[in-house]
Design a protein around this motif. Structure first.
Motif: not given
Ligand code: FES
Length: 507
Positions: A231-232, A38-43, A175-186, A64-66
């Motif tokens: 980071a589960t 997820g985001i914590a693990g990938l970052c 502050q910010a907002q985004f598409h989380p899966r597009k960000y994390l796949l990149a 990035a799918a859970g």
């Protein structure tokens, strides 16, 4: 079938590429193994790969799918109402460190988006916490003052872009907002470019701490690693009994397009009405419409009527955004720590090479990014000003967290004992698409009748610590009310802390 079951699932999952990473089949040796993609693990993995470490991410499902694929994806340092509480419980310095760590994470992500040229709908917006009840205005004034004192660009306002009046709001700009899966796949692609490895469909079942640490996977592979990060979401390894300091909370989301002219232009949340959160995102090609994402109706997994909750959230959305064309609905899950602050750092008091990141409440985007920076700093031996603030070993629950800690334990005990005394319905009465826990020889069974009428039976005992699961009919899943594990109708784990499936049974 209800309207919400007819709507699609997570918009983020449906509008990002479907790349796959091979499962781990052979033994592996790396400097750092990160469990959870997820985001914590990938970052964390990305930061470490950039620091020159050999890293492997081991994800039981898809990255990035859970929970990360089902978030509202606000990247904000304003976390509903937290700064006034932090000022009181951790002092002004604690509040300042919290604000700085979250803000720095947001700017780090902004820099990565720029550097890697990631197309992830990154947008700068103000973040608001609002109330409609005039009786709570003083609470918001105090929050605005505490957030400002902590260093955020915060103010108390009475006008927002929402299509209804508010009694008051805290606004934090930029502050910010985004598409989380597009960000994390990149980010994942860049991680692999820098020598990192990602293995999906790789369930880790065992952790042996040492020098080195050893992980064993369900497929029989062994991963040897100098350091391990858990980071589960809910930690699957938990010698420090962190589960006793975390409460799982599930929340529903509905989304659909609205005319661009009705965009409330901001990220909003209110603690009223069992939480309502609103944001928008780019939608379609011609710019005439925006995607509206509304979240709310939080509840303990495995309790209550989720269909009725979806109906309430849908009705609220239609009432306030009458032009909305709803297309998606999904649910997400958060873990709330008893003292509000995420648990990021050494896994337990004696840990030398095992780390954890959990308890982000509903704020896993900035929290996960912050955790990546913090854990990478700890593993590479860098100083980090906010290590102490987030340290999972930071306090004795009996002192600072006593009321919430006791409430959490009472909740678990109530379910552990009380659910076993519940009357069980006869299997014959189960309609298609429904599930129930029934009595059978040798214990309670969790039985689901599929649309064709066939029965699927599994043990009702959660494989984490033995509480009885309950059926969530809106999402067709078995949920454990004790610590939030979730299973599909055949017993497969879809959400930890459980790692083993519910045992199949004959009926
Ligand atoms: Fe802990 Fe089920 S999640 S007992």
């Amino acid at each position: 079938m209800t309207e919400n079951q007819q709507l699609g699932g997570s918009y983020w999952l449906q509008t990002a590429p479907d790349g796959r990473h091979a499962a781990l089949t052979d033994d592996l040796e790396v400097e750092v193994a990160v469990i959870g993609g997820g985001i914590a693990g990938l970052c964390t993995a990305w930061e470490l790969a950039r620091a020159g470490r050999s890293v492997a991410v081991l994800e039981a499902g898809r990255i990035a799918a859970g929970v990360t694929g089902h978030t509202t994806a606000k990247v904000s340092a304003l976390h509903t109402l937290i700064y006034d509480k932090l000022r009181r419980t951790r002092g002004p310095e604690g509040a300042r460190l919290y604000a700085r760590s979250q803000s720095e994470a947001i700017e780090r992500a902004a820099g990565i988006v720029r550097e890697l040229g990631i197309d992830c709908d990154w947008e700068r917006r103000s973040s608001y916490t609002y109330v409609r009840d005039a009786g709570r205005v003083e609470e918001l004034r105090a929050e605005a003052s505490a957030a400002r004192e902590a260093g955020l660009p915060a103010s108390f306002v009475t006008a927002t872009g929402l299509p209804f009046p508010v009694a008051g709001a805290v606004e934090v700009t930029d502050q910010a907002q985004f598409h989380p899966r597009k960000y994390l796949l990149a980010l994942a692609d860049d991680l692999v470019r820098h020598g990192g490895r990602i293995h999906e469909d790789t369930t880790v079942l065992g952790l042996e701490e040492g020098e080195p640490c050893r992980l064993s996977t369900a497929a029989g592979a062994t991963v040897t690693a100098g350091d391990v990060v858990v980071a589960t979401h809910y930690p699957i390894f938990d010698r420090a009994l962190l589960f006793a300091r975390l409460s799982p909370r599930r929340e529903l989301v509905v989304a659909g397009s609205i005319p661009a002219g009705r965009d409330p232009e901001g990220m909003y949340i209110t603690p009223d009405e069992n939480t309502r959160s609103v944001r928008t995102a780019p939608y379609g090609e011609d710019g005439t419409r925006r995607l509206l994402v509304v979240t709310g109706e939080h509840f303990t997994p495995g309790t209550g009527d989720t269909r009725a909750r979806f109906d309430r959230l849908t009705a609220w959305t239609r009432e306030h955004f009458p032009d909305v064309e709803l297309t998606h609905s999904w649910a997400t899950q958060d873990n709330e720590p008893t003292d509000t602050v995420p648990l990021v750092g050494p896994l337990h008091p004696g840990a030398r090479h095992a780390y954890v990141a959990t308890g982000f409440s509903g704020w896993g985007m900035s929290g996960g990014m912050m955790a990546g920076r913090l854990l990478a700093a700890q593993i590479t031996g860098e100083e980090c000003e906010w290590s102490g603030l987030y340290d999972p070993r930071r306090l004795a629950p009996a002192v600072r967290e006593a009321p919430t800690f006791l409430k959490t334990q009472a909740h678990v005990a109530k379910h552990f004992v009380g659910d076993r005394l519940r009357p069980a319905p006869p299997v014959e009465s189960l309609p298609p698409g429904e599930g129930a826990v029934v009595r059978a020889e040798g214990g309670r069974l969790a039985v689901y009748r599929d649309e064709e009428g066939a029965l699927h039976a599994v043990s009702a005992r959660c494989t984490h610590m033995g509480c009885l699961v309950n059926f969530n009919s809106a999402e067709r899943a078995w949920e454990c009310p004790c610590h939030g594990s979730r299973f599909d109708t055949d017993g497969k784990v879809v959400q930890g802390p459980a790692t083993r499936p519910l045992e199949r049974r004959d009926i």
